[in-house]
Enzyme design. Sequence first.
Site, mmCIF file in Angstrom:
data_model
loop_
_atom_site.group_PDB
_atom_site.id
_atom_site.type_symbol
_atom_site.label_atom_id
_atom_site.label_comp_id
_atom_site.label_asym_id
_atom_site.label_seq_id
_atom_site.Cartn_x
_atom_site.Cartn_y
_atom_site.Cartn_z
ATOM 1 N N HIS A 52 -66.203 0.332 61.726
ATOM 2 C CA HIS A 52 -65.873 1.743 61.942
ATOM 3 C C HIS A 52 -66.635 2.623 60.961
ATOM 4 O O HIS A 52 -66.864 2.244 59.804
ATOM 5 C CB HIS A 52 -64.366 1.983 61.801
ATOM 6 N N ASP A 68 -65.550 5.915 60.638
ATOM 7 C CA ASP A 68 -64.620 6.927 60.137
ATOM 8 C C ASP A 68 -64.077 6.496 58.781
ATOM 9 O O ASP A 68 -63.985 5.306 58.471
ATOM 10 C CB ASP A 68 -63.492 7.190 61.131
ATOM 11 N N ASP A 87 -65.315 0.806 52.503
ATOM 12 C CA ASP A 87 -64.511 0.753 53.730
ATOM 13 C C ASP A 87 -64.960 1.808 54.729
ATOM 14 O O ASP A 87 -64.481 2.931 54.704
ATOM 15 C CB ASP A 87 -63.043 0.950 53.368
ATOM 16 N N GLU A 134 -60.499 4.121 63.365
ATOM 17 C CA GLU A 134 -59.844 2.951 62.781
ATOM 18 C C GLU A 134 -58.846 3.372 61.720
ATOM 19 O O GLU A 134 -57.769 2.798 61.604
ATOM 20 C CB GLU A 134 -60.874 2.002 62.168
ATOM 21 N N GLU A 135 -59.205 4.397 60.952
ATOM 22 C CA GLU A 135 -58.330 4.859 59.885
ATOM 23 C C GLU A 135 -57.210 5.758 60.407
ATOM 24 O O GLU A 135 -56.287 6.082 59.667
ATOM 25 C CB GLU A 135 -59.141 5.630 58.831
ATOM 26 N N GLU A 149 -64.966 -5.694 57.563
ATOM 27 C CA GLU A 149 -64.014 -5.072 56.640
ATOM 28 C C GLU A 149 -64.162 -5.664 55.234
ATOM 29 O O GLU A 149 -64.606 -6.806 55.075
ATOM 30 C CB GLU A 149 -62.580 -5.288 57.137
ATOM 31 N N HIS A 189 -60.412 3.564 49.610
ATOM 32 C CA HIS A 189 -59.428 4.643 49.739
ATOM 33 C C HIS A 189 -59.140 5.330 48.402
ATOM 34 O O HIS A 189 -58.253 6.188 48.340
ATOM 35 C CB HIS A 189 -58.115 4.145 50.343
#
EC number: 3.5.1.18
Length: 390
Positions: A74, A76, A107, A140-141, A169, A363
Site C-alpha cells: 500500500h 497510503d 510502512d 490499507e491504513e 509489510e 506510525h
Amino acid sequence: MPVLTDPLQLLQALIRCPSVTPYEAGALSTLEQILTKMGFNVKRPVFTDKNTEDVENLYAKMGGEGRHLMFAGHTDVVPPGALEDWTYPPFEGVIDQGKLYGRGAVDMKGGIACFVAALARILEKRSIKGMVSLLITGDEEGPALNGTVKLLKWAEQKGEKWTAALVGEPTSVKTVGDVIKIGRRGSLSGVVTVKGRQGHVAFPERAANPLPLAGKLIQALTQTALDRGTENFQPSNLELTTIDTDNPAVNVIPAQTTIRFNIRYNDVWTKETLMTEIEKRLASVQLKNNDYQYPYYQLEWIPSLGSVFITKNDKLIKTLSNAIESVTGNIPEYSTSGGTSDARFIKDYCPVVEFGLPGQTMHMVDECVTLDAIETLTSVYERFIVDFFA
C-alpha cells in the site's frame, strides 16, 4: 525519473507524495510511471463504498506463462501528526547520518521501493520466466473497504490467478530478516450498550443505574481467558477499549453506558464460535430489573473483514527463508503475532507470506529506515524472486 535499480531514489520519490489515506497524492501515479518504464501493463481501478471516499488502486503485471508471483502493498500512510515534532519534514525523504526519514519510509513505501528495485536489477540481467504482478492499494491504513479486498476480486474477474503472494509489510523487528509472518490472528470488535433509567441520586428507587450491571458484564467478558494459545499462535486476547457514560454530573444517575472491546483471536476459534462464546458470557449475568424493566444490555457486532489464518505452503516459506539466510545469515523466526494486514484477504486467493523492513518507527514521529536495511531488503527480494522462478 528515479534510477529504477536504486531503492533510495524510488523511496524518496514515493515519500514526497503526501498520500495520507485515502488520498493518492501522486504516489500511485509515480509508481505507474516507474512500472510502465519497466514494461508492466498498469491498471488503476477506483473503488467506492457507501459513506466512504473513493479510493484509487493499482494493478500492474508483466511476463508470460508460468508461475505467477504477486507482490502486495500500500502507498497510503497514516497522518504525520504535529509537523513541528518532526526533525525533518515528513514528506521530503531527507537522508541524514545513514537514515532516510519520512512518513511511509517503513510502512510501507520502503518495501515497495525495495521490491521494484530488486526486480529492475534482475531485468537488467535476464527475463522473468513467469509472471510478476504488483497489487497496490491506497486504502490499507483506513477502513480497508475500497482497497485490496476489492482489487483482488476485480483482478480475479479478469482471469488473474496467482501461484503465491509476498506482502511487503514491515515484519522484521531488530534487523532485516529476523522475522517473517506466516499467518495472522483474526480481529473481532463489539459494542455493549447498557441501558438504565436516568434519575436523581437521592432517589435511586425511581431510576436504574446501568453502571453496576456494566461492571458485571465486564467481569464476565474478562475474568476467564479465552484460550491458552496454540502451536502457531499466542493466546487470544480480549481488550476493553472504551467505557463511555457521558455523565459529568455527580448528582445524576446516568441513562446508559457503552463498553467497546476488541478481540485478537487465534485458530482455536472461528468468528462465529467466538461470537457465540461472548454472547454466552454476557448472558450468564443475571439481570435484576426494577419496575421500569431496567437496566438491560444490547450487544452489537462491528462488521469485520478477514479472519485468522496460517500459511502451510512449505515451499514458499522455505524459498523466502533461504533467500534471507543467504543474504543476511539470519534464520528467520516464523511468526503470527501483531495486528492484521491485507494478507487476510490475499490468503483466500493463494498462499501468502509477509516480509519487510524493521518496523520500530512505523506510525511514529520521525519514522525512518537505515540505508543499510533498504539495501539488504532489496538484495533479499532479488534473491527470492530469482529462486521463486528457478
